[in-house]
Write an enzyme that holds these catalytic residues in place. Structure first.
Site, short mmCIF file in Angstrom:
data_model
loop_
_atom_site.label_atom_id
_atom_site.label_comp_id
_atom_site.label_asym_id
_atom_site.label_seq_id
_atom_site.Cartn_x
_atom_site.Cartn_y
_atom_site.Cartn_z
N HIS A 26 0.82 -1.21 0.00
CA HIS A 26 0.00 0.00 0.00
C HIS A 26 0.86 1.27 0.00
O HIS A 26 0.62 2.17 0.82
CB HIS A 26 -0.93 0.01 1.22
CG HIS A 26 -1.93 -1.09 1.23
ND1 HIS A 26 -2.61 -1.48 2.37
CD2 HIS A 26 -2.39 -1.90 0.24
CE1 HIS A 26 -3.44 -2.48 2.08
NE2 HIS A 26 -3.31 -2.75 0.79
N PRO A 27 1.84 1.39 -0.90
CA PRO A 27 2.63 2.63 -0.93
C PRO A 27 1.73 3.81 -1.30
O PRO A 27 0.87 3.69 -2.17
CB PRO A 27 3.68 2.36 -2.00
CG PRO A 27 3.07 1.33 -2.89
CD PRO A 27 2.23 0.47 -1.98
#
Length: 569
Positions: free
Chosen positions: A470-471
């Site tokens: 989940h950057p």
């Protein structure tokens, strides 16, 4: 080749496909969408149960890695990003979590004016068709189909996990994407009639039918073309040839939290020290480009299962073949789900207004590459703190667009992040040892009952934690007086005319949940901004907040507290 368009979008991912559809919808604008990857027409993408395949292949994903992370004793974590039509919505786990209302109110408090929950809710609804039907929270006629997979009917462990949460003193929620996120309940997924509901299937398929829309695949964007402080086009490479195309109105980067940073910095937009070091001419200094990077981490809590009912019996080639055949013929069965059909969101301590820990429950014990974790039957919970304080960065290392950027998340670098992990492990063990799991729970495989002290938990987490992929937040929106804000509240790059960023990089802070749903929402709202439409707004739609959240961590004491658990296992 046509060279001039009204809008040029870089990246056919979770946001780019939405923009391509909405900006071309009227037929009045010429829209070009550029994508590095190729077709998403593969059973491994379209069949939900095959989710572990595409994210681990060069064909469908950029195989990025972090630097040696100091907070993880020098481990490098995998950071795959979609490189295919649909982007990461074509390779992700299909989990549909909008985030808590407080997350979006936090965005506004951080300087993203107008991005509060009441302003975002209409765009969550606009994007969605929920199988349960429309209400004041859920959409009933949007492009993205959402459901609960097989409605928890194919395995009793899903409901047992929910009951264990109630035993532990937490609330039950019927719809964490609606009135009440906090609690234990069914989990939702972007699956439409048994098929992955990527933004390629949901949005791009509509745009491709229009004569005013152009899609170019196999394209590597080199840089944004600038005339002074105005973006006028894109230089890119296709089949070994360098080409240029020009935008009459706007260029939009939807290349994601790694790719958008890379494109801006390659174009000379970013921190001067980073650009100088990479040998790139500075066109526009913006210190925040690539900063503020955030991610979610998770561990797998694994147990043997005393009953032979888990998916571990379905991992052989014959079983997979039967599941695949049923899916091909009917779009139903175990092939039509991501298998995360129950979940939870809890607060780790009193004084938190909204949850900061998320659970995905899986009736199997396996690794993320889809292989069994051990012989026999088992189940696992993916769990981690979702509101980290740690902040990282993305930096290009040269002027070559084919060189992978330096990615450093700076994981678990604050005392609060370390404490959140200690709380997370202890609370999870307490939940899974409640009476509701007694009929199923065998030996704790990992972390293992010897992992109890602060020091032991800290060491185990460092060695076993993985990215939840989940950057985000690396080109954040913010106020004009915030020197680290890359964008204003309209997603426009500060100081550059005709250039926006629309993807998960624009989030000021990471929400409490998976990122696909809020990324689609952001693109829906940004499309209205780009087109000059009146922005939709909800009217004080109510949101559940735990009573006495200032003084209590949960609703009731657990049936079994942590001190009695060692004698059970």
């Amino acid at each position: 080749m046509q060279q001039h368009y009204d809008y040029i979008i870089v990246g056919a991912g979770s946001a780019g496909c939405v923009l391509a559809d909405r900006l071309s919808e009227s037929g009045q604008h010429q829209v070009l969408l550029l994508e590095a990857g190729g077709s998403d027409k593969s059973i491994f993408i379209q069949m939900p149960t095959a989710l572990s395949y595409p994210m681990n292949t060069e064909k469908y994903a950029w195989q990025f890695e972090t630097v040696a992370e100091e907070g993880l004793d020098g481990r490098q974590l995998h950071c795959p990003r979609g490189k295919v039509l649909g982007g990461s919505s074509s390779i992700n786990g299909m989990v549909y979590v909008r985030g808590h209302a407080c997350d979006f109110d936090e965005w506004e408090a951080e300087g993203a004016k107008g991005w509060n929950y009441q302003a975002c809710l209409p765009y969550f609804r606009k994007a969605e068709t929920w199988t349960g039907g429309a209400d004041e929270y859920r959409g009933g006629s949007g492009p993205v189909g959402t459901c609960n997979g097989n409605d928890m009917k194919l395995n009793p462990l899903y409901q047992a996990f929910i009951e264990a949460g109630k035993d532990a003193g937490y609330p039950e929620t019927q719809d964490y994407n609606g009135y009440q996120q906090e609690g234990f309940g069914p989990m939702h997924m972007t699956v439409d009639k048994g098929v992955r509901a990527s933004t390629s299937n949901a949005y791009l398929s509509r745009a491709k039918k229009r004569s005013n829309f152009t899609l170019m695949k196999g394209v590597t964007a080199h840089r944004i073309l600038l005339e002074g402080k105005k973006a006028v086009g894109i230089e890119f490479e296709q089949s070994g040839e360098i080409k240029q195309c020009f935008a009459n109105k706007e260029v939009v980067s939807s290349a994601g939290s790694i790719g958008s940073v890379q494109l801006l910095q390659l174009s000379g937009i970013g921190p001067k020290t980073v650009l100088d070091k990479a040998g790139i001419e500075v066109k526009h200094t913006l210190e925040g480009v690539g900063k503020n990077l955030q991610d979610h981490l998770e561990v797998y809590f694994q147990y043997h299962c005393k009953q032979p009912i888990t998916l571990n019996s379905k991992l052989g080639l014959i079983s997979k073949g039967l599941i695949g055949t049923e899916w091909i013929l009917t779009r139903k069965g175990l092939g039509a789900t991501n298998h995360f059909e129950s979940c939870a969101f809890i607060r780790s301590r009193e004084g938190l207004k909204s949850p900061n820990i998320q659970f995905h429950f899986l009736p199997a014990a396996m690794r993320y590459d889809g292989r069994a974790a051990f012989d026999g039957h088992g189940f696992q919970v993916h769990v981690g703190p979702n509101k980290p304080e740690s902040r990282g960065s993305v930096e290009v290392v040269s002027a070559n667009p084919n060189d992978k950027p330096k990615i450093e998340f700076n994981y678990i670098s604050t005392e609060q992040d370390k404490q959140d992990w200690r709380d997370c492990i202890r609370l999870t063990r307490e939940i899974l040892n409640q009476p509701a799991m007694d009929a199923f729970r065998g030996e704790e495989i990992q972390p293992g009952l010897n992992i109890t002290s602060d020091e032991a938990i800290g060491e185990w987490v460092k060695q076993n934690v993985e990215s939840a992929y989940h950057p985000s937040c690396s080109c954040k929106m913010g106020s004009n007086d915030d020197p680290m804000a890359v964008l204003n509240e309209a997603c426009q790059v500060r100081g550059i005319e005709g250039l926006r960023v629309v993807d998960s990089s624009i989030f000021p802070t990471i929400p409490n949940g998976n990122l696909n749903a809020p990324t689609i929402m952001v693109a829906e709202r940004a499309a209205d901004m780009i087109l000059g439409n009146t922005l939709e707004q909800s009217n004080n739609t109510p949101v559940w907040i735990a009573p006495n959240w200032q003084e209590t961590q949960r609703m009731r004491p657990p049936k079994r507290d942590l001190s009695s658990i060692s004698s059970i296992a």
